[in-house]
Design a protein around this motif. Structure first.
Motif, PDB file in Angstrom:
ATOM      1  N   GLY A  19       0.826  -1.198   0.000  1.00 48.56           N
ATOM      2  CA  GLY A  19       0.000   0.000   0.000  1.00 48.56           C
ATOM      3  C   GLY A  19       0.855   1.241   0.000  1.00 48.56           C
ATOM      4  O   GLY A  19       1.823   1.332  -0.749  1.00 48.56           O
ATOM      5  N   VAL A  20       0.526   2.160   0.888  1.00 47.70           N
ATOM      6  CA  VAL A  20       1.239   3.438   0.930  1.00 47.70           C
ATOM      7  C   VAL A  20       1.780   3.694   2.329  1.00 47.70           C
ATOM      8  O   VAL A  20       1.370   3.072   3.303  1.00 47.70           O
ATOM      9  N   ALA A  21       2.714   4.616   2.382  1.00 49.29           N
ATOM     10  CA  ALA A  21       3.252   5.083   3.659  1.00 49.29           C
ATOM     11  C   ALA A  21       3.106   6.595   3.672  1.00 49.29           C
ATOM     12  O   ALA A  21       3.222   7.253   2.633  1.00 49.29           O
ATOM     13  N   CYS A  22       2.826   7.140   4.845  1.00 51.87           N
ATOM     14  CA  CYS A  22       2.730   8.590   4.960  1.00 51.87           C
ATOM     15  C   CYS A  22       3.452   9.050   6.222  1.00 51.87           C
ATOM     16  O   CYS A  22       3.765   8.249   7.102  1.00 51.87           O
ATOM     17  N   ARG A  23       3.733  10.343   6.222  1.00 51.13           N
ATOM     18  CA  ARG A  23       4.450  10.984   7.330  1.00 51.13           C
ATOM     19  C   ARG A  23       5.785  10.302   7.609  1.00 51.13           C
ATOM     20  O   ARG A  23       6.178  10.093   8.749  1.00 51.13           O
ATOM     21  N   ILE A  24       6.463   9.947   6.533  1.00 53.80           N
ATOM     22  CA  ILE A  24       7.756   9.276   6.629  1.00 53.80           C
ATOM     23  C   ILE A  24       8.813  10.277   7.095  1.00 53.80           C
ATOM     24  O   ILE A  24       9.064  11.274   6.431  1.00 53.80           O
ATOM     25  N   ARG A  25       9.428   9.994   8.227  1.00 53.06           N
ATOM     26  CA  ARG A  25      10.565  10.784   8.712  1.00 53.06           C
ATOM     27  C   ARG A  25      11.870  10.143   8.258  1.00 53.06           C
ATOM     28  O   ARG A  25      12.809  10.817   7.866  1.00 53.06           O
ATOM     29  N   ASP A  26      11.933   8.812   8.370  1.00 56.12           N
ATOM     30  CA  ASP A  26      13.080   8.026   7.926  1.00 56.12           C
ATOM     31  C   ASP A  26      12.617   6.580   7.846  1.00 56.12           C
ATOM     32  O   ASP A  26      11.430   6.293   8.010  1.00 56.12           O
ATOM     33  N   ARG A  27      13.541   5.644   7.606  1.00 55.22           N
ATOM     34  CA  ARG A  27      13.176   4.233   7.427  1.00 55.22           C
ATOM     35  C   ARG A  27      12.532   3.593   8.642  1.00 55.22           C
ATOM     36  O   ARG A  27      11.886   2.554   8.546  1.00 55.22           O
ATOM     37  N   SER A  42      -4.979  -2.706   7.050  1.00 60.60           N
ATOM     38  CA  SER A  42      -4.371  -2.297   8.311  1.00 60.60           C
ATOM     39  C   SER A  42      -3.700  -0.939   8.221  1.00 60.60           C
ATOM     40  O   SER A  42      -3.300  -0.484   7.152  1.00 60.60           O
ATOM     41  N   ILE A  43      -3.613  -0.308   9.385  1.00 67.49           N
ATOM     42  CA  ILE A  43      -2.880   0.940   9.573  1.00 67.49           C
ATOM     43  C   ILE A  43      -1.909   0.687  10.718  1.00 67.49           C
ATOM     44  O   ILE A  43      -2.313   0.274  11.803  1.00 67.49           O
ATOM     45  N   THR A  44      -0.613   0.908  10.449  1.00 72.57           N
ATOM     46  CA  THR A  44       0.435   0.560  11.407  1.00 72.57           C
ATOM     47  C   THR A  44       1.371   1.738  11.625  1.00 72.57           C
ATOM     48  O   THR A  44       1.760   2.400  10.672  1.00 72.57           O
ATOM     49  N   ARG A  45       1.721   1.970  12.886  1.00 72.97           N
ATOM     50  CA  ARG A  45       2.740   2.974  13.214  1.00 72.97           C
ATOM     51  C   ARG A  45       4.079   2.261  13.341  1.00 72.97           C
ATOM     52  O   ARG A  45       4.192   1.269  14.052  1.00 72.97           O
ATOM     53  N   HIS A  46       5.092   2.763  12.647  1.00 73.35           N
ATOM     54  CA  HIS A  46       6.464   2.267  12.736  1.00 73.35           C
ATOM     55  C   HIS A  46       7.244   3.349  13.470  1.00 73.35           C
ATOM     56  O   HIS A  46       7.436   4.444  12.938  1.00 73.35           O
ATOM     57  N   ARG A  98       3.939  15.140  10.258  1.00 68.96           N
ATOM     58  CA  ARG A  98       4.299  15.472   8.869  1.00 68.96           C
ATOM     59  C   ARG A  98       5.448  14.583   8.420  1.00 68.96           C
ATOM     60  O   ARG A  98       6.083  13.907   9.218  1.00 68.96           O
ATOM     61  N   GLY A  99       5.684  14.601   7.128  1.00 69.88           N
ATOM     62  CA  GLY A  99       6.758  13.804   6.552  1.00 69.88           C
ATOM     63  C   GLY A  99       6.476  13.514   5.097  1.00 69.88           C
ATOM     64  O   GLY A  99       5.547  14.058   4.506  1.00 69.88           O
TER      65      GLY A  99
END
Length: 131
Positions: A19-27, A42-46, A98-99
């Motif tokens: 799917g997609v990733a949002c608010r990416i700060r880093d890996r 699913s929606i997951t926080r990394h 944000r990211g």
């Protein structure tokens, strides 16, 4: 963020998420908003490499083997997943405000140390808009 995504994995050996990733700060710090070959949304926080499922639901609203139009709305505290114009998952979280955005693919076998990941996903028509 929206994209058309098709799972092209031949003989999957485990659960694949895409799917997609949002608010990416880093890996190691971002949100992934995905569907899976087992019919999950699913929606997951990394966060610092640790994952926390904010929501995970089974859904018959999409065919994992078909082209699925995915849209992720990351607005304010709310993260929402739409697949083929149906709202499938929603979560609220405030850790990342944000990211960057991008596409996301995960093969559960990689978590167990298998580096020969068989997952293949075709992405097309990727687009980003600001609300």
């Amino acid at each position: 963020v929206e994209v058309d995504a098709t799972d092209k994995t031949i003989n999957p050996t485990g659960t694949n998420y895409w799917g997609v990733a949002c608010r990416i700060r880093d890996r190691a710090n971002f949100y992934s908003i995905t569907i899976a070959n087992i019919g999950e949304a699913s929606i997951t926080r990394h966060s610092e490499g640790e994952k926390e499922n904010l929501t995970r639901k089974s859904s018959k609203a999409f065919d994992p083997a078909a082209v699925n139009h995915m849209r992720a709305a990351c607005v304010g505290r709310t993260l929402t997943l739409y697949v083929n114009d149906q709202k499938l998952a929603e979560a609220t979280d405030t850790e990342f405000s944000r990211g960057y955005v991008g596409m996301y693919v995960e093969d559960k076998l990689m978590e167990r140390g298998d580096t020969d990941s068989p997952v293949k996903v075709k992405f097309d028509n990727f687009g980003v808009s600001i609300p």
